[in-house]
Motif scaffolding. Structure first.
Motif, PDB file in Angstrom:
ATOM      1  N   ALA A   2      -5.273  37.053 -12.321  1.00  0.00           N
ATOM      2  CA  ALA A   2      -6.418  37.096 -11.428  1.00  0.00           C
ATOM      3  C   ALA A   2      -6.999  38.506 -11.401  1.00  0.00           C
ATOM      4  CB  ALA A   2      -5.991  36.675 -10.032  1.00  0.00           C
ATOM      5  N   LYS A   3      -8.241  38.618 -10.983  1.00  0.00           N
ATOM      6  CA  LYS A   3      -8.858  39.931 -10.917  1.00  0.00           C
ATOM      7  C   LYS A   3      -8.539  40.649  -9.614  1.00  0.00           C
ATOM      8  CE  LYS A   3     -12.454  38.768 -14.084  1.00  0.00           C
ATOM      9  NZ  LYS A   3     -13.645  39.278 -14.668  1.00  0.00           N
ATOM     10  N   THR A   4      -8.178  39.910  -8.590  1.00  0.00           N
ATOM     11  CA  THR A   4      -7.781  40.521  -7.325  1.00  0.00           C
ATOM     12  C   THR A   4      -6.495  39.869  -6.827  1.00  0.00           C
ATOM     13  OG1 THR A   4      -9.112  38.990  -6.005  1.00  0.00           O
ATOM     14  CG2 THR A   4     -10.162  41.050  -6.653  1.00  0.00           C
ATOM     15  N   ILE A   5      -5.770  40.621  -6.020  1.00  0.00           N
ATOM     16  CA  ILE A   5      -4.564  40.094  -5.391  1.00  0.00           C
ATOM     17  C   ILE A   5      -4.661  40.351  -3.892  1.00  0.00           C
ATOM     18  CG2 ILE A   5      -3.034  40.278  -7.371  1.00  0.00           C
ATOM     19  CD1 ILE A   5      -2.035  42.936  -6.315  1.00  0.00           C
ATOM     20  N   LYS A   6      -4.091  39.450  -3.133  1.00  0.00           N
ATOM     21  CA  LYS A   6      -4.045  39.588  -1.681  1.00  0.00           C
ATOM     22  C   LYS A   6      -2.614  39.947  -1.305  1.00  0.00           C
ATOM     23  CE  LYS A   6      -4.919  37.020   2.573  1.00  0.00           C
ATOM     24  NZ  LYS A   6      -5.315  35.712   3.122  1.00  0.00           N
ATOM     25  N   VAL A   7      -2.451  41.105  -0.663  1.00  0.00           N
ATOM     26  CA  VAL A   7      -1.133  41.598  -0.291  1.00  0.00           C
ATOM     27  C   VAL A   7      -1.028  41.549   1.227  1.00  0.00           C
ATOM     28  CG1 VAL A   7       0.467  43.521  -0.457  1.00  0.00           C
ATOM     29  CG2 VAL A   7      -1.155  43.121  -2.287  1.00  0.00           C
ATOM     30  N   THR A   8       0.035  40.935   1.738  1.00  0.00           N
ATOM     31  CA  THR A   8       0.248  40.789   3.171  1.00  0.00           C
ATOM     32  C   THR A   8       1.587  41.398   3.547  1.00  0.00           C
ATOM     33  OG1 THR A   8      -0.978  38.710   3.115  1.00  0.00           O
ATOM     34  CG2 THR A   8       0.346  39.136   5.073  1.00  0.00           C
ATOM     35  N   ASP A  40      -6.361  43.844  -9.358  1.00  0.00           N
ATOM     36  CA  ASP A  40      -5.113  43.539 -10.057  1.00  0.00           C
ATOM     37  C   ASP A  40      -4.941  44.500 -11.228  1.00  0.00           C
ATOM     38  OD1 ASP A  40      -2.792  42.401 -10.837  1.00  0.00           O
ATOM     39  OD2 ASP A  40      -3.671  40.545 -11.583  1.00  0.00           O
ATOM     40  N   THR A  41      -4.451  45.708 -10.907  1.00  0.00           N
ATOM     41  CA  THR A  41      -4.233  46.737 -11.916  1.00  0.00           C
ATOM     42  C   THR A  41      -2.746  47.015 -12.035  1.00  0.00           C
ATOM     43  OG1 THR A  41      -4.407  48.521 -10.308  1.00  0.00           O
ATOM     44  CG2 THR A  41      -6.451  47.809 -11.369  1.00  0.00           C
ATOM     45  N   PRO A  42      -2.319  47.612 -13.131  1.00  0.00           N
ATOM     46  CA  PRO A  42      -0.900  47.963 -13.265  1.00  0.00           C
ATOM     47  C   PRO A  42      -0.424  48.921 -12.167  1.00  0.00           C
ATOM     48  CG  PRO A  42      -1.968  48.073 -15.395  1.00  0.00           C
ATOM     49  CD  PRO A  42      -3.054  47.846 -14.382  1.00  0.00           C
ATOM     50  N   GLN A  43      -1.311  49.805 -11.697  1.00  0.00           N
ATOM     51  CA  GLN A  43      -0.935  50.742 -10.645  1.00  0.00           C
ATOM     52  C   GLN A  43      -0.646  50.006  -9.338  1.00  0.00           C
ATOM     53  OE1 GLN A  43      -3.682  51.036 -12.541  1.00  0.00           O
ATOM     54  NE2 GLN A  43      -3.297  52.868 -13.748  1.00  0.00           N
ATOM     55  N   ASN A  44      -1.509  49.077  -8.975  1.00  0.00           N
ATOM     56  CA  ASN A  44      -1.294  48.306  -7.744  1.00  0.00           C
ATOM     57  C   ASN A  44      -0.087  47.388  -7.877  1.00  0.00           C
ATOM     58  OD1 ASN A  44      -3.413  49.465  -6.347  1.00  0.00           O
ATOM     59  ND2 ASN A  44      -4.868  47.904  -6.971  1.00  0.00           N
ATOM     60  N   ARG A  45       0.106  46.788  -9.044  1.00  0.00           N
ATOM     61  CA  ARG A  45       1.272  45.927  -9.256  1.00  0.00           C
ATOM     62  C   ARG A  45       2.567  46.726  -9.145  1.00  0.00           C
ATOM     63  NH1 ARG A  45       1.223  40.262  -9.345  1.00  0.00           N
ATOM     64  NH2 ARG A  45      -0.841  39.624  -9.974  1.00  0.00           N
ATOM     65  N   GLY A  46       2.561  47.946  -9.641  1.00  0.00           N
ATOM     66  CA  GLY A  46       3.740  48.802  -9.542  1.00  0.00           C
ATOM     67  C   GLY A  46       4.053  49.181  -8.114  1.00  0.00           C
ATOM     68  N   ALA A  47       2.999  49.486  -7.331  1.00  0.00           N
ATOM     69  CA  ALA A  47       3.199  49.824  -5.925  1.00  0.00           C
ATOM     70  C   ALA A  47       3.746  48.629  -5.156  1.00  0.00           C
ATOM     71  CB  ALA A  47       1.886  50.312  -5.305  1.00  0.00           C
ATOM     72  N   VAL A  48       3.222  47.453  -5.447  1.00  0.00           N
ATOM     73  CA  VAL A  48       3.706  46.238  -4.789  1.00  0.00           C
ATOM     74  C   VAL A  48       5.153  45.967  -5.181  1.00  0.00           C
ATOM     75  CG1 VAL A  48       3.428  43.730  -4.710  1.00  0.00           C
ATOM     76  CG2 VAL A  48       1.438  45.207  -4.483  1.00  0.00           C
ATOM     77  N   ALA A  49       5.513  46.260  -6.416  1.00  0.00           N
ATOM     78  CA  ALA A  49       6.886  46.031  -6.871  1.00  0.00           C
ATOM     79  C   ALA A  49       7.873  46.925  -6.117  1.00  0.00           C
ATOM     80  CB  ALA A  49       6.991  46.276  -8.369  1.00  0.00           C
ATOM     81  N   LYS A  50       7.438  48.112  -5.699  1.00  0.00           N
ATOM     82  CA  LYS A  50       8.313  49.027  -4.969  1.00  0.00           C
ATOM     83  C   LYS A  50       8.675  48.474  -3.587  1.00  0.00           C
ATOM     84  CE  LYS A  50       8.425  52.626  -7.760  1.00  0.00           C
ATOM     85  NZ  LYS A  50       9.632  53.174  -8.315  1.00  0.00           N
ATOM     86  N   VAL A  51       7.765  47.675  -3.001  1.00  0.00           N
ATOM     87  CA  VAL A  51       7.990  47.149  -1.642  1.00  0.00           C
ATOM     88  C   VAL A  51       7.909  45.627  -1.635  1.00  0.00           C
ATOM     89  CG1 VAL A  51       7.225  49.230  -0.443  1.00  0.00           C
ATOM     90  CG2 VAL A  51       5.543  47.524  -1.092  1.00  0.00           C
ATOM     91  N   ASP A  52       8.350  44.997  -2.721  1.00  0.00           N
ATOM     92  CA  ASP A  52       8.230  43.541  -2.817  1.00  0.00           C
ATOM     93  C   ASP A  52       9.052  42.803  -1.779  1.00  0.00           C
ATOM     94  OD1 ASP A  52      10.661  44.170  -3.908  1.00  0.00           O
ATOM     95  OD2 ASP A  52      10.498  42.797  -5.602  1.00  0.00           O
TER      96      ASP A  52
END
Length: 60
Positions: A2-8, A40-52
């Motif tokens: 997807a081009k965007t992700i929703k993080v809650t 949905d960029t690798p930078q944002n995915r990496g940040a989300v992975a740190k606090v998944d």
């Protein structure tokens, strides 16, 4: 992908490390159940992975 992700933010940052709290703040999350839409960029995915363990992610 997807081009965007929703993080809650679904869990509290009370027991989190200072680095994890900084990542949550950098993602733009403030309170429990607060959601933000991010590109949905690798930078944002990496940040989300740190606090998944604190957040949930939805692809939009």
């Amino acid at each position: 992908m997807a081009k965007t992700i929703k993080v809650t933010l679904t869990k509290s940052t009370i027991g989190a490390t200072p680095k994890q709290r900084a990542v949550v703040k950098a993602l733009g999350l403030r309170k429990l159940h607060h959601s933000v839409e991010l590109a949905d960029t690798p930078q944002n995915r990496g940040a989300v992975a740190k606090v998944d363990h604190l957040v949930t992610v939805e692809e939009l």
